[in-house]
Design a protein around this motif. Structure first.
Motif, PDB file in Angstrom:
ATOM      1  N   GLN A  64       0.832  -1.210   0.000  1.00  0.00           N
ATOM      2  CA  GLN A  64       0.000   0.000   0.000  1.00  0.00           C
ATOM      3  C   GLN A  64       0.867   1.261   0.000  1.00  0.00           C
ATOM      4  N   ALA A  65       1.951   1.255   0.778  1.00  0.00           N
ATOM      5  CA  ALA A  65       2.845   2.421   0.810  1.00  0.00           C
ATOM      6  C   ALA A  65       3.447   2.649  -0.574  1.00  0.00           C
ATOM      7  N   ARG A  66       3.838   1.583  -1.247  1.00  0.00           N
ATOM      8  CA  ARG A  66       4.419   1.713  -2.595  1.00  0.00           C
ATOM      9  C   ARG A  66       3.391   2.217  -3.603  1.00  0.00           C
ATOM     10  N   GLU A  67       2.130   1.884  -3.395  1.00  0.00           N
ATOM     11  CA  GLU A  67       1.065   2.382  -4.277  1.00  0.00           C
ATOM     12  C   GLU A  67       0.766   3.852  -4.022  1.00  0.00           C
ATOM     13  N   ARG A  68       0.922   4.302  -2.783  1.00  0.00           N
ATOM     14  CA  ARG A  68       0.577   5.681  -2.414  1.00  0.00           C
ATOM     15  C   ARG A  68       1.698   6.677  -2.658  1.00  0.00           C
ATOM     16  N   TRP A  69       2.954   6.240  -2.528  1.00  0.00           N
ATOM     17  CA  TRP A  69       4.097   7.132  -2.657  1.00  0.00           C
ATOM     18  C   TRP A  69       5.137   6.521  -3.595  1.00  0.00           C
ATOM     19  N   PRO A  70       5.928   7.357  -4.262  1.00  0.00           N
ATOM     20  CA  PRO A  70       6.973   6.843  -5.167  1.00  0.00           C
ATOM     21  C   PRO A  70       8.218   6.424  -4.374  1.00  0.00           C
ATOM     22  N   LEU A  71       8.152   5.258  -3.748  1.00  0.00           N
ATOM     23  CA  LEU A  71       9.240   4.802  -2.903  1.00  0.00           C
ATOM     24  C   LEU A  71      10.303   4.081  -3.715  1.00  0.00           C
ATOM     25  N   ALA A  93      12.474   1.975   7.354  1.00  0.00           N
ATOM     26  CA  ALA A  93      13.365   2.794   6.522  1.00  0.00           C
ATOM     27  C   ALA A  93      12.719   2.920   5.151  1.00  0.00           C
ATOM     28  N   VAL A  94      12.485   4.149   4.729  1.00  0.00           N
ATOM     29  CA  VAL A  94      11.927   4.393   3.401  1.00  0.00           C
ATOM     30  C   VAL A  94      12.767   5.435   2.690  1.00  0.00           C
ATOM     31  N   SER A  95      12.890   5.245   1.393  1.00  0.00           N
ATOM     32  CA  SER A  95      13.561   6.255   0.581  1.00  0.00           C
ATOM     33  C   SER A  95      12.673   6.588  -0.599  1.00  0.00           C
ATOM     34  N   SER A  96      12.809   7.827  -1.048  1.00  0.00           N
ATOM     35  CA  SER A  96      11.984   8.355  -2.128  1.00  0.00           C
ATOM     36  C   SER A  96      12.759   9.480  -2.807  1.00  0.00           C
TER      37      SER A  96
END
Length: 141
Positions: A64-71, A93-96
């Motif tokens: 869901q996070a990958r669908e909502r934000w360009p990670l 840990a997330v990067s974008s």
């Protein structure tokens, strides 16, 4: 990477895995065992989970996070068992390409994880008592 572990979390490794050439921002969130909670001294925290159910839910949240934000990268690690003072029980840990997306995704992941993943926390007090702690965070989408 999605992981449930009985071992200490290696935050340095998570941070390094998130640092990709396409990323302009990396956000690392660590939830650690604090010494005092509402005036009571904590000795340790312990976490229990239905591993299979928890892993499925963590994988769903990552998707869901990958669908909502360009990670560029997304790692979620939760420690189970006893977690001593000042050690991490959860790491995200997330990067974008952009910092706003990295901040938003990281915050959404930790808030949603605490509400929806079947992992339970027991606080062990320095005075010998213990109690199960339930999250009270309100999720705003």
């Amino acid at each position: 990477m999605i992981q449930l572990t009985d071992n200490p979390i290696d935050a340095t490794a998570l941070l390094q895995s998130a640092q990709q050439p396409e990323a302009g921002a990396v956000v690392l969130f660590l939830g650690i065992t604090r010494q005092f909670t509402k005036g009571r001294e904590t000795a340790t925290l312990s976490y229990e989970a239905y591993r299979e159910m928890a892993m499925k839910e963590l994988e769903r949240l990552e998707q869901q996070a990958r669908e909502r934000w360009p990670l560029v990268d997304c790692s979620i690690v939760h420690r189970l068992g006893e977690v001593p003072l000042a050690e991490a029980s959860v790491a995200i840990a997330v990067s974008s390409p952009h910092r706003g997306d990295a901040f938003d995704a990281g915050r959404w992941l930790i808030d949603t994880l605490k509400e929806s993943v079947p992992i339970w926390k027991q606080e062990h007090w320095a005075d010998g008592g213990a109690e199960w702690v339930h999250p009270t965070t309100n999720i705003n989408g």
